[in-house]
Write an enzyme that holds these catalytic residues in place. Structure first.
Site, PDB file in Angstrom:
ATOM      1  N   ASP A  11       0.890  -1.160   0.000  1.00 20.44           N
ATOM      2  CA  ASP A  11       0.000   0.000   0.000  1.00 20.44           C
ATOM      3  C   ASP A  11       0.925   1.205   0.000  1.00 20.44           C
ATOM      4  OD1 ASP A  11      -1.534   2.167   0.663  1.00 20.44           O
ATOM      5  OD2 ASP A  11      -2.629   1.183   2.284  1.00 20.44           O
ATOM      6  N   TYR A 228       1.316   0.428  14.843  1.00 11.72           N
ATOM      7  CA  TYR A 228       0.436   0.218  13.710  1.00 11.72           C
ATOM      8  C   TYR A 228       0.722   1.205  12.592  1.00 11.72           C
ATOM      9  CZ  TYR A 228      -3.688  -0.350  10.856  1.00 11.72           C
ATOM     10  OH  TYR A 228      -4.532  -0.574   9.803  1.00 11.72           O
ATOM     11  N   LYS A 231      -2.783  -2.241   7.820  1.00  7.50           N
ATOM     12  CA  LYS A 231      -3.003  -3.689   7.921  1.00  7.50           C
ATOM     13  C   LYS A 231      -2.114  -4.432   6.934  1.00  7.50           C
ATOM     14  CE  LYS A 231      -5.867  -5.612  10.816  1.00  7.50           C
ATOM     15  NZ  LYS A 231      -5.128  -6.226  11.877  1.00  7.50           N
TER      16      LYS A 231
HETATM   17  C1  F6R Z   1      -7.698  -0.179   7.818  1.00  5.97           C
HETATM   18  C2  F6R Z   1      -7.600   1.028   6.991  1.00  5.97           C
HETATM   19  C3  F6R Z   1      -8.493   2.172   7.261  1.00  5.97           C
HETATM   20  C4  F6R Z   1      -7.766   3.227   8.098  1.00  5.97           C
HETATM   21  C5  F6R Z   1      -8.695   4.414   8.397  1.00  5.97           C
HETATM   22  C6  F6R Z   1      -7.988   5.518   9.180  1.00  5.97           C
HETATM   23  O1  F6R Z   1      -6.791  -1.141   7.407  1.00  5.97           O
HETATM   24  O2  F6R Z   1      -6.775   1.127   6.128  1.00  5.97           O
HETATM   25  O3  F6R Z   1      -9.705   1.777   7.858  1.00  5.97           O
HETATM   26  O4  F6R Z   1      -7.320   2.664   9.300  1.00  5.97           O
HETATM   27  O5  F6R Z   1      -9.181   4.958   7.193  1.00  5.97           O
HETATM   28  O6  F6R Z   1      -6.873   5.899   8.460  1.00  5.97           O
HETATM   29  P1  F6R Z   1      -5.898   7.083   8.930  1.00  5.97           P
HETATM   30  O7  F6R Z   1      -5.421   6.726  10.322  1.00  5.97           O
HETATM   31  O8  F6R Z   1      -4.818   7.050   7.898  1.00  5.97           O
HETATM   32  O9  F6R Z   1      -6.723   8.333   8.897  1.00  5.97           O
HETATM   33 MG    MG Z   2      -3.863   2.457   3.063  1.00  4.46          MG
HETATM   34 MG    MG Z   3      -4.956  -2.319   2.240  1.00  5.47          MG
END
Ligand code: F6R
Ligand code: MG
Ligand code: MG
Length: 364
Positions: A11, A228, A231
């Site tokens: 990613d 973290y 994922k």
């Molecule tokens: C889970 C995922 C999303 C992000 C969420 C918050 O794997 O990719 O659910 O965790 O959109 O993202 P941030 O912390 O980047 O705002």
């Molecule tokens: Mg992402």
């Molecule tokens: Mg992903």
């Protein structure tokens, strides 16, 4: 001649949030792999995306964990990151955890599944990729395909498959692995793989002759980075047909949208929805988690395909059920078991909350 299939994914930025890889990034990857093919560094390739993950499938004659192949993928992710930053895409470079490449992308952020084999007279394979979940998501379907006769009648009917399969299970916390032979050690296998957050099926071989049948990616980004950062959306390669599970026995487990860890903020349990490439775009509560399955024939290293296996209307019911399960799970809001247990959550504010309120707790 041995052929290797390498699926390397990362990613490296998406739009609008963590939903979809931008076509510009896919084009960069295609262009670079086309050049590599022309220079005979690889035989063939296919670039695709599952949600916010860019997936590079490459076929070549080098062994697994080859620095040239890993370097090629790393450089592509670096170029895509540059473009993602320029475009201010969201989470640009998210999975690029190290600055300099040192020969192998393992432990550097990207996920990897690689398999090497002598091609059979016909070599059908299935490439699976999932988004908004983690490597243990393959435990249920791989167990069912390679050990459960209610899913795979070939285990009873084919004398070769009748001898069973051996599962290599990785403990992603202590970084060690064990091999368990089915059907003899099926209960021991289940005792581990029923905890998919820790014990992950890494590879499967055929007992009859040791033939390698399946491999998965087992990266735990959070364990690499110590916190973290996204994922570890996993990939998996499965060989099919002729005394191996057939295409139908590989896809059948996904007709049941089983619950996986991941979804929004990597901190929820939700149904895994089998979808076509086109629908691999999770936006409801950043999900529900998605899985795509692409079938190819490997022919002297050339990739004939893909056949987008979950595009089949017979998976419509699984998608409907997944949506119903998603509604049901969402009604639990911030409560378990929809929200993951404390130690499995990828984002937690608990330490800060505990600290802030530590003097407010009274003895009873
Ligand atoms: C889970 C995922 C999303 C992000 C969420 C918050 O794997 O990719 O659910 O965790 O959109 O993202 P941030 O912390 O980047 O705002
Ligand atoms: Mg992402
Ligand atoms: Mg992903």
């Amino acid at each position: 001649m041995k052929i290797t299939l390498s699926v390397i994914k990362a990613d490296i930025g998406s739009y609008v949030g963590h939903n979809k890889v931008h076509p510009e990034l896919i084009n960069i990857a295609k262009r670079e792999l086309e050049k590599a093919e022309k220079k005979n560094e690889i035989i063939d390739y296919f670039v695709f995306a599952c949600g916010d993950d860019l997936e590079l499938l490459m076929s070549h004659k080098k062994p697994v964990e080859n620095p040239k192949i890993h370097g090629l993928a790393w450089n592509i992710f670096t170029s895509c990151t540059k473009k993602a930053k320029e475009m201010k895409l969201y989470g640009a470079g998210q999975d690029m955890l190290k600055d300099t490449f040192s020969g192998n992308v393992k432990g550097m952020g990207p996920g990897v599944a690689e398999i090497s084999f002598e091609e059979r007279p016909s070599e059908p394979v299935v490439i699976l990729a999932a988004d908004k979940t983690s490597p243990g998501a393959w435990n249920i379907p791989l167990f069912r395909t390679f050990a459960d006769p209610f899913t795979n009648p070939g285990l009873i009917i084919s004398p070769v498959m009748n001898e069973g399969f051996t599962f290599e299970v990785q403990d992603v916390v202590e970084n060690k692995s064990i091999k368990l032979k089915c059907p003899d050690e099926m209960y021991e296998l289940l005792a581990f793989v029923g905890t998919p957050g820790r014990y992950v099926i890494k590879s499967i071989t055929r007992n009859h002759d040791g033939l390698i049948c399946a491999v998965t990616s087992t990266t735990r980004l959070s364990l690499i980075a110590g916190k973290y950062i996204g994922k570890d959306d996993p990939v998996c390669i499965v060989r099919a047909q002729h005394d191996l599970p057939d295409i139908g026995e590989i896809t059948e487990p996904y007709a049941f949208p089983y619950l996986v860890e991941g979804w929004n903020r990597g901190s929820h349990t939700g149904p895994l929805m089998p979808v076509s490439l086109e629908d691999a775009m999770p936006t409801r509560f950043d999900g529900p988690p998605r899985v795509v399955a692409l079938g190819f024939i490997v022919s002297n290293g050339n990739l004939i395909g893909p056949l987008d296996l979950f595009k089949d209307v017979s998976f419509d019911r699984a998608r409907e059920r997944a949506n119903e399960i998603a509604d049901y799970m969402r009604m639990h809001g911030p409560f378990q078991p929809h929200r993951l247990p404390e130690h499995d959550m990828e984002y937690t504010s608990m330490p800060q909350i505990m600290k802030k309120l530590k003097d407010r707790w009274g003895k009873i």
